[in-house]
Design an enzyme around this catalytic site. Sequence first.
Site, PDB file in Angstrom:
ATOM      1  CG  ASP A 364      -2.080   0.903   1.132  1.00 21.16           C
ATOM      2  OD1 ASP A 364      -2.645   1.019   0.035  1.00 21.16           O
ATOM      3  OD2 ASP A 364      -2.442   1.512   2.145  1.00 21.16           O
ATOM      4  CD  GLU A 411      -2.363   2.395  -3.285  1.00 21.80           C
ATOM      5  OE1 GLU A 411      -2.764   3.186  -4.175  1.00 21.80           O
ATOM      6  OE2 GLU A 411      -1.813   2.780  -2.241  1.00 21.80           O
ATOM      7  CG  ASP A 464      -9.582   1.617   0.550  1.00 27.12           C
ATOM      8  OD1 ASP A 464     -10.086   1.244   1.624  1.00 27.12           O
ATOM      9  OD2 ASP A 464      -8.351   1.680   0.362  1.00 27.12           O
TER      10      ASP A 464
END
Length: 570
Positions: A364, A411, A464
């Site tokens: 991430d 990401e 998300d």
Amino acid sequence: PLRAADEARVRFPPCRKEGFTSHPRVASGLLRILQEAQGHRRVTDGGREAWRRALARVRGRRRGEVKGRRAGIVLHPTSLPSAYGAGDLGPSAFAFVDWLHKAGMRAWQVLPLVPPERMFWSPYAGQNANTGNVLLISLEILERDGLLQASEIPLPVPSSNQADFEAVAASKEPLLSKAAARLTALDPSSEIRREFDDFCSANADWLDSAALFHCLSSSSGLQGLSWWEWPEEVRDRHPSAMRQAERDHESSVLEFKALQFLFNRQWLCLREYANQRGVSIIGDMPIYVGGHSADVWANRELFDLSGEGRSLSVSGVPPDAFSKTGQLWGNPLYDWKAMKKDGYSWWVRRLKRAFELYDETRIDHFRGFAGYWSVDAEEETAMVGKWLAGPGADLFNALEASLGRTKIMAEDLGVITPDVVELREAIGAPGMVVLQFGFDGNPQNPHLPHNHYENCFVYPGTHDNDTTNGWYENVGEEEREFIERYLGYLDGGDVAWTFIKAAMSSVARTAIFTMQDVLSLDNSGRMNLPGTAEGNWAWRMDHGFATKEMDDVAENLRGLSSMYGRAEAS
């Protein structure tokens, strides 16, 4: 001058082995440069650039680009159906793997498996980056292994599409303690006890500090305090204080280690089963770790901290179109210079553990490795800060030197600068594109399918985002018309499957769908709303996989996977 053997290494077996045969222009470019050098001719600036790019492509292949086209599902284990209030690693997880195989899905992406914080139950906030969430341990498997009795297993709770984590913890933790006590009381020569002892020895570099940190954090007098507020001798890990703490908490430390072993054992069994069914497990790793964590407490010299252990600077992102004040995450920042001196050993250990658990790992906020936003710890928003350089390719070179080939997914959503793209391409990591982000009318939008590239993951939406059907409900008429014109088709009653088909047809090697989109859910199935704390992470399936509905869904997915060359390895 380069030797003839150097030229041969480019032209023959290594080229094929490293994947050059699928990039003939790259191979020929390298060969031309070598021939120039062999003939003592000056290598042009264009040649140098071709050489740099070709090496990046080779390095990327060496580091484990996914080969072949495939599709998969993102579903956290807590979202699986279960008889005990939240999904776990028991029968429903194995049933899900069987269903993935039936549907032609070859990847299962999960959220972080670390123990979540206990206020909002976010899997992205834990006390140790290497530990597992013991509430995922299956009671049925503990019974099978003789660590629980059938009479101790609780009665099933009514099915629900929302997990009640507090209730799960209240009912499950006493049973987990019993199972841990029975494990540690076994004869040292028994098979499972030997496995436990081997696990403790092999993972002592993170397990010992994680166990002691957990016990200290839960102890009378320290509970509720951050570690930098602890008495100095414990805060600063004085050797005599550590020995005393180990004696004081001996039984609790042993229980913690036993539960980590049981989690690890069950998870690896599930992973092996998935691999046997042709399913790759994709893990998730936040780039930063929590301040109140064993990771920071036991490695203070690697973070930007004061002498007392408080963060001097913290993580976040600056203001943008989505947030006028930016996002202040508050994680302590790394001292990259100190990490470099140490050979990035902390990251080597962290990635080593990740690849013990997963086949591939998504990192991430990958952009933080190229450059990151540093905010003074005293600031209340992320508006005031500064950009600092990250470690760049130097970190990944060290990781490759220690770990060999690894499969890292970047990401790289949000505002991405050229240095981030260059780093991702240099290490061969696939990036991400999200169809929901694509239809703003800009033909250069990277999330539009005609701008996709092979080495990436495409999602209709992520955990998300809104579910795709929920997102479409809030889309304006002009954007709806553009979607239909662009795609050439649109099922207005179920846009999720329209986007699933669009993702399947993308040039991207990997297409991933949330289970909520596969089930055509509206926003009642949303997993997380960034920027909010309450009401997230709890969605779960309220039915199993052995139903006519799930058979039909699997058939539809397999049909699309076959049509677009994603069902079988190539």
